[in-house]
Structures are given as structure tokens and as C-alpha cells.
Design a protein around this motif. Structure first.
Motif, PDB file in Angstrom:
ATOM      1  N   VAL A   3     128.300  94.197 -51.131  1.00  8.23           N
ATOM      2  CA  VAL A   3     129.311  93.102 -51.453  1.00  8.23           C
ATOM      3  C   VAL A   3     130.384  93.792 -52.121  1.00  8.23           C
ATOM      4  CG1 VAL A   3     129.729  91.014 -52.701  1.00  8.23           C
ATOM      5  CG2 VAL A   3     127.444  91.367 -51.807  1.00  8.23           C
ATOM      6  N   SER A   4     131.483  93.478 -51.655  1.00  9.24           N
ATOM      7  CA  SER A   4     132.921  93.973 -52.051  1.00  9.24           C
ATOM      8  C   SER A   4     133.809  92.865 -52.180  1.00  9.24           C
ATOM      9  CB  SER A   4     133.320  95.197 -51.023  1.00  9.24           C
ATOM     10  OG  SER A   4     133.684  94.722 -49.993  1.00  9.24           O
ATOM     11  N   THR A   5     134.877  93.041 -52.766  1.00 12.65           N
ATOM     12  CA  THR A   5     136.121  92.067 -53.326  1.00 12.65           C
ATOM     13  C   THR A   5     137.148  92.916 -53.006  1.00 12.65           C
ATOM     14  OG1 THR A   5     134.767  91.000 -54.935  1.00 12.65           O
ATOM     15  CG2 THR A   5     136.866  90.842 -54.920  1.00 12.65           C
ATOM     16  N   SER A   6     138.332  92.259 -52.324  1.00 16.59           N
ATOM     17  CA  SER A   6     139.522  92.721 -52.263  1.00 16.59           C
ATOM     18  C   SER A   6     140.456  91.755 -52.345  1.00 16.59           C
ATOM     19  CB  SER A   6     139.771  93.422 -50.742  1.00 16.59           C
ATOM     20  OG  SER A   6     139.659  92.375 -49.693  1.00 16.59           O
ATOM     21  N   ALA A   7     141.874  92.202 -52.767  1.00 17.28           N
ATOM     22  CA  ALA A   7     142.851  91.281 -52.932  1.00 17.28           C
ATOM     23  C   ALA A   7     144.242  91.346 -51.970  1.00 17.28           C
ATOM     24  CB  ALA A   7     143.578  91.308 -54.337  1.00 17.28           C
ATOM     25  N   THR A  16     133.567  89.979 -49.302  1.00 20.24           N
ATOM     26  CA  THR A  16     132.936  90.402 -48.076  1.00 20.24           C
ATOM     27  C   THR A  16     131.560  90.837 -48.142  1.00 20.24           C
ATOM     28  OG1 THR A  16     134.977  91.259 -47.117  1.00 20.24           O
ATOM     29  CG2 THR A  16     133.069  91.981 -45.943  1.00 20.24           C
ATOM     30  N   VAL A  17     130.721  90.433 -47.385  1.00 21.68           N
ATOM     31  CA  VAL A  17     129.325  90.748 -47.402  1.00 21.68           C
ATOM     32  C   VAL A  17     128.966  91.885 -46.198  1.00 21.68           C
ATOM     33  CG1 VAL A  17     126.957  90.101 -47.106  1.00 21.68           C
ATOM     34  CG2 VAL A  17     128.707  88.648 -48.199  1.00 21.68           C
ATOM     35  N   ASP A  18     128.094  92.879 -46.669  1.00 21.47           N
ATOM     36  CA  ASP A  18     128.137  94.016 -45.542  1.00 21.47           C
ATOM     37  C   ASP A  18     126.505  94.547 -45.621  1.00 21.47           C
ATOM     38  OD1 ASP A  18     128.139  95.601 -43.585  1.00 21.47           O
ATOM     39  OD2 ASP A  18     129.695  97.015 -44.222  1.00 21.47           O
ATOM     40  N   PHE A  19     125.634  93.960 -45.040  1.00 18.81           N
ATOM     41  CA  PHE A  19     124.210  94.252 -45.140  1.00 18.81           C
ATOM     42  C   PHE A  19     123.747  94.616 -43.640  1.00 18.81           C
ATOM     43  CE2 PHE A  19     124.699  92.386 -49.343  1.00 18.81           C
ATOM     44  CZ  PHE A  19     123.816  93.317 -50.118  1.00 18.81           C
ATOM     45  N   PRO A  20     124.103  95.503 -42.903  1.00 15.03           N
ATOM     46  CA  PRO A  20     123.641  95.890 -41.676  1.00 15.03           C
ATOM     47  C   PRO A  20     122.020  95.932 -41.556  1.00 15.03           C
ATOM     48  CG  PRO A  20     125.189  97.613 -42.297  1.00 15.03           C
ATOM     49  CD  PRO A  20     124.741  97.013 -43.493  1.00 15.03           C
ATOM     50  N   PRO A  21     121.645  95.524 -40.346  1.00 21.64           N
ATOM     51  CA  PRO A  21     122.295  95.085 -38.900  1.00 21.64           C
ATOM     52  C   PRO A  21     122.752  93.825 -38.911  1.00 21.64           C
ATOM     53  CG  PRO A  21     120.014  95.387 -38.562  1.00 21.64           C
ATOM     54  CD  PRO A  21     120.086  95.522 -40.013  1.00 21.64           C
ATOM     55  N   GLY A  29     121.376  91.444 -53.219  1.00 19.72           N
ATOM     56  CA  GLY A  29     122.377  91.225 -52.364  1.00 19.72           C
ATOM     57  C   GLY A  29     122.830  89.619 -52.837  1.00 19.72           C
ATOM     58  N   TRP A  30     121.877  88.840 -52.927  1.00 24.47           N
ATOM     59  CA  TRP A  30     122.295  87.425 -53.212  1.00 24.47           C
ATOM     60  C   TRP A  30     123.094  87.262 -54.456  1.00 24.47           C
ATOM     61  CZ3 TRP A  30     122.650  84.160 -49.376  1.00 24.47           C
ATOM     62  CH2 TRP A  30     121.817  84.425 -48.348  1.00 24.47           C
ATOM     63  N   TYR A  31     122.313  88.117 -55.499  1.00 25.96           N
ATOM     64  CA  TYR A  31     122.823  88.111 -56.989  1.00 25.96           C
ATOM     65  C   TYR A  31     124.290  88.670 -57.026  1.00 25.96           C
ATOM     66  CZ  TYR A  31     118.506  86.447 -59.295  1.00 25.96           C
ATOM     67  OH  TYR A  31     117.704  85.675 -59.603  1.00 25.96           O
ATOM     68  N   ASP A  32     124.325  89.704 -56.261  1.00 26.15           N
ATOM     69  CA  ASP A  32     125.829  90.422 -56.117  1.00 26.15           C
ATOM     70  C   ASP A  32     126.617  89.461 -55.558  1.00 26.15           C
ATOM     71  OD1 ASP A  32     124.606  92.652 -57.127  1.00 26.15           O
ATOM     72  OD2 ASP A  32     124.276  93.814 -55.425  1.00 26.15           O
ATOM     73  N   LEU A  33     126.371  88.875 -54.667  1.00 29.33           N
ATOM     74  CA  LEU A  33     127.283  87.926 -53.934  1.00 29.33           C
ATOM     75  C   LEU A  33     127.815  86.646 -55.057  1.00 29.33           C
ATOM     76  CD1 LEU A  33     128.910  86.471 -51.586  1.00 29.33           C
ATOM     77  CD2 LEU A  33     126.871  85.703 -50.925  1.00 29.33           C
ATOM     78  N   ALA A  34     126.883  86.405 -55.644  1.00 26.92           N
ATOM     79  CA  ALA A  34     127.161  85.090 -56.703  1.00 26.92           C
ATOM     80  C   ALA A  34     127.770  85.728 -58.008  1.00 26.92           C
ATOM     81  CB  ALA A  34     125.603  84.581 -57.317  1.00 26.92           C
ATOM     82  N   THR A  52     133.618  86.068 -46.366  1.00 26.89           N
ATOM     83  CA  THR A  52     133.480  86.764 -45.182  1.00 26.89           C
ATOM     84  C   THR A  52     132.413  87.726 -45.015  1.00 26.89           C
ATOM     85  OG1 THR A  52     134.858  87.762 -43.358  1.00 26.89           O
ATOM     86  CG2 THR A  52     135.313  88.607 -45.533  1.00 26.89           C
ATOM     87  N   ALA A  53     132.033  88.332 -43.692  1.00 26.49           N
ATOM     88  CA  ALA A  53     130.989  89.235 -43.743  1.00 26.49           C
ATOM     89  C   ALA A  53     131.448  90.161 -42.427  1.00 26.49           C
ATOM     90  CB  ALA A  53     129.864  88.474 -43.300  1.00 26.49           C
ATOM     91  N   ALA A  54     130.969  91.422 -42.702  1.00 26.42           N
ATOM     92  CA  ALA A  54     131.093  92.565 -41.710  1.00 26.42           C
ATOM     93  C   ALA A  54     130.249  92.236 -40.798  1.00 26.42           C
ATOM     94  CB  ALA A  54     131.165  93.850 -42.404  1.00 26.42           C
ATOM     95  N   GLY A  55     130.497  93.073 -39.444  1.00 28.98           N
ATOM     96  CA  GLY A  55     129.425  92.947 -38.633  1.00 28.98           C
ATOM     97  C   GLY A  55     129.356  91.688 -37.454  1.00 28.98           C
TER      98      GLY A  55
END
Length: 257
Positions: A3-7, A16-21, A29-34, A52-55
Motif C-alpha cells: 500500500v502506497s500513498t502519493s500526493a 494505491t493498493v498493489d498485491f499481485p496478481p 495488507g488490510w491493516y496497512d490500507l486502513a 485506487t489499485a494497480a493491476g
């Protein structure tokens, strides 16, 4: 990955959530997103959050393989609590949250989108709860915020999906755009929201949550009790044992055929 954050612009935070595939999130991941959503909402400079999410797909729910390879019930409890935290973080975020959805939005993805303030979707986006096919229950609370009651029940019992265009018809998706336009469309709406006074936006979010007819935290927690019961009785393991050969990215039309 993670999980990353941008401005990208003043007043807007993009998580942005990115856990391929397939963006099936592990417990962490759920805790990081929260944490990322809460931190963005708490930033006084932020007036709108874009989730948003990648992939190829927005979210495929809980990482079932993590549940399968973890002995005991610790992973199930962790997933329950992690989803509760992530869904709650979106709902309780101090500023409006815009969800930008592409491809599949399943299971936990419905929990995130159902608690968002606005939804932008790509033309290929499909939404559904395959919980009964995965040995789980939950997020009917959030699907009920996207479709009428009887349709919610039918979708829940059948594990079928609906398209972004259908949700647009119900008014729960703000815009449907080509996939290549999704990020721009989400930022366009976020800019319009972020142009408002930050203090008033926070007051508006609190006021709107305060008049909600359903307490989404309590109703979802009630659902989770039945999920845990299914786990304790072995029903969930029996159903999940057949999981693994399906293509998570099937379109709504294929799922509904």
C-alpha cells in the motif's frame, strides 16, 4: 508491492493498493490500507482521498491461500479484524473518499467501495460477492449501499456480478469511463471536491455519516459473526477446499451466464 500513498495535486491524497496478481489482500495488507486511509484523512492539507489499485483488478478480497496455509483460526480472525478496520477507515475518513475501480471488485473490494463517498469505474469493471463460493460471508452491508435490497440478496445468494454500467444506472457509480481514463476521471472529481473549504468538507462528511440509516460498522460486525461460525464448524474449509482453479478476472457476463 503493498500500500502506497502519493500526493499528485494539492489537497488530494491517492492511496494505491498493489498485491499481485489479483489484489487479494493478506491480513497485514488490510491493516496497512486502513492506516494509509486514516493518515490521509487526518492530514489537514488533504481535502479528498482517492482509493485506487494497480493491476488488472481493483480488489479480489481476502487472500484465501493465506487462510488455507495458516493453522488454527488466527488468519481468519486477522482477516475479519483487518477488513473491519479497512472498511471502517474508508467510512470514517475525515474527508470524502473517491474509489477508482477497474476490472474486478469482489468480496472485500465491495466493502471498500460500498463505504466510499463516490465511485468512478472503468468500462470493464464488475462488482460482486462470491463469498458463498469461498466459504465465507460478509459485506452484504456494503453491497446493499450499491444496489436495491432484492437485487443485493439475489447477487449474494448466486455469487453473480453486476457491471459498472448497471451500477451507474442505479446511481451508485458516478461515472463509467474507458480504463485508460480512470485515473484522470477520479482526479477530476477529487479536484472538484478538494476545491471546497477543508473545514466544511470535514463537517459535511461527519454530518452525512451521522444521518446514515444503517450503522455500517455494527451491521458488518454482525455478519462477521456468521463468517467465524462457518470457520469453526468446518463449513468454510470444505467450501474453500474447492477454491483455486477459477479465474478471478472473469467478466460479469461470463459469471452471469
Amino acid at each position: 508491492m503493498g500500500v502506497s500513498t502519493s500526493a499528485p495535486q494539492a489537497g488530494i491524497s491517492v492511496v494505491t493498493v498493489d498485491f499481485p496478481p489479483v489484489n487479494a489482500l493478506p491480513v497485514r495488507g488490510w491493516y496497512d490500507l486502513a492506516a494509509a486511509v486514516r493518515a490521509s484523512g487526518a492530514d489537514p492539507q488533504v481535502r479528498c482521498v482517492v482509493l485506487t489499485a494497480a493491476g488488472r483488478g481493483f480488489n479480489a478480497g481476502v487472500d484465501i491461500k493465506e487462510l488455507q496455509r495458516t493453522a488454527g483460526h488466527s488468519a481468519l480472525v486477522g482477516a475479519n479484524r483487518g477488513c473491519y478496520e479497512a472498511f471502517g477507515a474508508v467510512y470514517d475518513c475525515e474527508v470524502p473518499v473517491v474509489a477508482a475501480v477497474q476490472g474486478f471488485c469482489l468480496g472485500g473490494g465491495i466493502g471498500l467501495v460500498g463505504n466510499a463517498d463516490a465511485v468512478i469505474a472503468s468500462e470493464d469493471a464488475t462488482f460482486g460477492l462470491p463469498e458463498l463460493d469461498r466459504g465465507a460471508l460478509g459485506a452484504a452491508t456494503h453491497l446493499a449501499r450499491l444496489v436495491p435490497q432484492h437485487l443485493m440478496r439475489t447477487l449474494y445468494y448466486t455469487s453473480r456480478t453486476v457491471t459498472a454500467a448497471e451500477l451507474h444506472g442505479y446511481g451508485s457509480v458516478w461515472r463509467v469511463v474507458p480504463r485508460e481514463r480512470l485515473a484522470d476521471a477520479a482526479l477530476e472529481l477529487a479536484r472538484e471536491i478538494a476545491a471546497k473549504d477543508g473545514t466544511l468538507l470535514r463537517l459535511a462528511k461527519a454530518a452525512i455519516n451521522g444521518i446514515d440509516p444503517v450503522d455500517v460498522r455494527r451491521s458488518y460486525r454482525f455478519e462477521q459473526g456468521f463468517t467465524f461460525e462457518a470457520g469453526l464448524t468446518g463449513v468454510a474449509d470444505r467450501v474453500r477446499g474447492a477454491f483455486g482453479t477459477e479465474d478471478t478476472g472473469r467478466t460479469g457476463r461470463e459469471r452471469r451466464a
